[in-house]
Design a protein around this motif. Sequence first.
Motif, PDB file in Angstrom:
ATOM      1  N   GLY A 282      56.462  19.277  16.835  1.00  0.00           N
ATOM      2  CA  GLY A 282      55.971  20.511  17.414  1.00  0.00           C
ATOM      3  C   GLY A 282      54.517  20.463  17.804  1.00  0.00           C
ATOM      4  O   GLY A 282      54.073  19.581  18.536  1.00  0.00           O
ATOM      5  N   LYS A 283      53.770  21.427  17.290  1.00  0.00           N
ATOM      6  CA  LYS A 283      52.368  21.596  17.652  1.00  0.00           C
ATOM      7  C   LYS A 283      51.535  20.388  17.253  1.00  0.00           C
ATOM      8  O   LYS A 283      50.678  19.946  18.024  1.00  0.00           O
ATOM      9  CB  LYS A 283      51.823  22.857  16.987  1.00  0.00           C
ATOM     10  N   GLN A 284      51.778  19.832  16.082  1.00  0.00           N
ATOM     11  CA  GLN A 284      50.989  18.696  15.624  1.00  0.00           C
ATOM     12  C   GLN A 284      51.186  17.467  16.517  1.00  0.00           C
ATOM     13  O   GLN A 284      50.236  16.748  16.800  1.00  0.00           O
ATOM     14  CB  GLN A 284      51.334  18.348  14.180  1.00  0.00           C
ATOM     15  N   ALA A 285      52.411  17.224  16.959  1.00  0.00           N
ATOM     16  CA  ALA A 285      52.673  16.081  17.838  1.00  0.00           C
ATOM     17  C   ALA A 285      51.971  16.264  19.180  1.00  0.00           C
ATOM     18  O   ALA A 285      51.391  15.325  19.724  1.00  0.00           O
ATOM     19  CB  ALA A 285      54.176  15.905  18.039  1.00  0.00           C
ATOM     20  N   PHE A 286      52.013  17.482  19.708  1.00  0.00           N
ATOM     21  CA  PHE A 286      51.343  17.774  20.977  1.00  0.00           C
ATOM     22  C   PHE A 286      49.836  17.589  20.845  1.00  0.00           C
ATOM     23  O   PHE A 286      49.189  16.985  21.710  1.00  0.00           O
ATOM     24  CB  PHE A 286      51.669  19.199  21.426  1.00  0.00           C
TER      25      PHE A 286
END
Length: 79
Positions: free
Chosen positions: A51-55
Amino acid sequence: MLNNILMGVQIVLSVLLLLVIMPQEGKGNFSSDFSGAGDDFEAQAYFKPKGKQAFLLKSTRIFSVLFFINALALVVINK
Protein backbone atom coordinates in the motif's frame (compact mmCIF):
# COMPACT_ATOMS: atom_id res chain seq x y z
CA MET A 1 19.71 29.74 -18.90
CA LEU A 2 20.14 25.97 -18.56
CA ASN A 3 21.71 26.50 -15.14
CA ASN A 4 18.58 28.29 -13.92
CA ILE A 5 16.30 25.53 -15.22
CA LEU A 6 18.37 22.80 -13.56
CA MET A 7 18.45 24.77 -10.31
CA GLY A 8 14.66 25.09 -10.38
CA VAL A 9 14.32 21.36 -11.02
CA GLN A 10 16.70 20.70 -8.11
CA ILE A 11 14.55 22.78 -5.77
CA VAL A 12 11.37 21.00 -6.90
CA LEU A 13 13.03 17.59 -6.44
CA SER A 14 14.23 18.52 -2.96
CA VAL A 15 10.71 19.55 -1.92
CA LEU A 16 9.28 16.35 -3.40
CA LEU A 17 11.86 14.29 -1.51
CA LEU A 18 10.87 16.01 1.72
CA LEU A 19 7.19 15.32 1.07
CA VAL A 20 7.86 11.65 0.30
CA ILE A 21 10.34 10.91 3.09
CA MET A 22 8.60 12.61 6.00
CA PRO A 23 5.42 10.45 6.16
CA GLN A 24 7.37 7.18 6.11
CA GLU A 25 7.45 5.07 9.23
CA GLY A 26 10.78 4.12 10.76
CA LYS A 27 12.08 0.57 10.49
CA GLY A 28 12.77 0.25 14.19
CA ASN A 29 10.77 0.93 17.28
CA PHE A 30 13.05 1.99 20.14
CA SER A 31 10.47 1.29 22.84
CA SER A 32 10.25 -2.34 21.76
CA ASP A 33 14.01 -2.75 22.17
CA PHE A 34 13.74 -2.32 25.91
CA SER A 35 10.28 -3.63 26.71
CA GLY A 36 10.14 -6.67 24.43
CA ALA A 37 6.79 -5.51 23.08
CA GLY A 38 7.74 -5.57 19.40
CA ASP A 39 7.57 -9.28 18.60
CA ASP A 40 4.87 -8.85 15.95
CA PHE A 41 6.97 -6.15 14.27
CA GLU A 42 9.91 -8.53 13.94
CA ALA A 43 7.65 -11.15 12.39
CA GLN A 44 6.38 -8.64 9.82
CA ALA A 45 9.90 -7.51 8.90
CA TYR A 46 10.22 -10.38 6.44
CA PHE A 47 7.17 -9.35 4.41
CA LYS A 48 7.23 -6.77 1.65
CA PRO A 49 5.65 -3.39 2.36
CA LYS A 50 2.17 -2.92 0.97
CA GLY A 51 0.00 0.00 0.00
CA LYS A 52 1.16 3.43 1.06
CA GLN A 53 4.56 2.29 2.31
CA ALA A 54 5.42 0.57 -0.99
CA PHE A 55 4.41 3.67 -2.95
CA LEU A 56 6.46 5.94 -0.71
CA LEU A 57 9.48 3.66 -0.93
CA LYS A 58 9.38 3.55 -4.73
CA SER A 59 8.83 7.29 -4.93
CA THR A 60 11.77 7.92 -2.62
CA ARG A 61 14.05 5.81 -4.77
CA ILE A 62 12.94 7.50 -8.00
CA PHE A 63 13.20 11.05 -6.64
CA SER A 64 16.57 10.41 -5.01
CA VAL A 65 18.05 9.07 -8.26
CA LEU A 66 16.66 12.06 -10.17
CA PHE A 67 18.03 14.41 -7.50
CA PHE A 68 21.49 12.85 -7.79
CA ILE A 69 21.49 12.96 -11.61
CA ASN A 70 20.34 16.57 -11.59
CA ALA A 71 23.07 17.48 -9.07
CA LEU A 72 25.69 15.90 -11.33
CA ALA A 73 24.28 17.80 -14.31
CA LEU A 74 24.55 21.05 -12.35
CA VAL A 75 28.21 20.31 -11.57
CA VAL A 76 28.98 19.55 -15.21
CA ILE A 77 27.16 22.66 -16.46
CA ASN A 78 28.95 24.96 -13.98
CA LYS A 79 32.46 23.78 -14.92
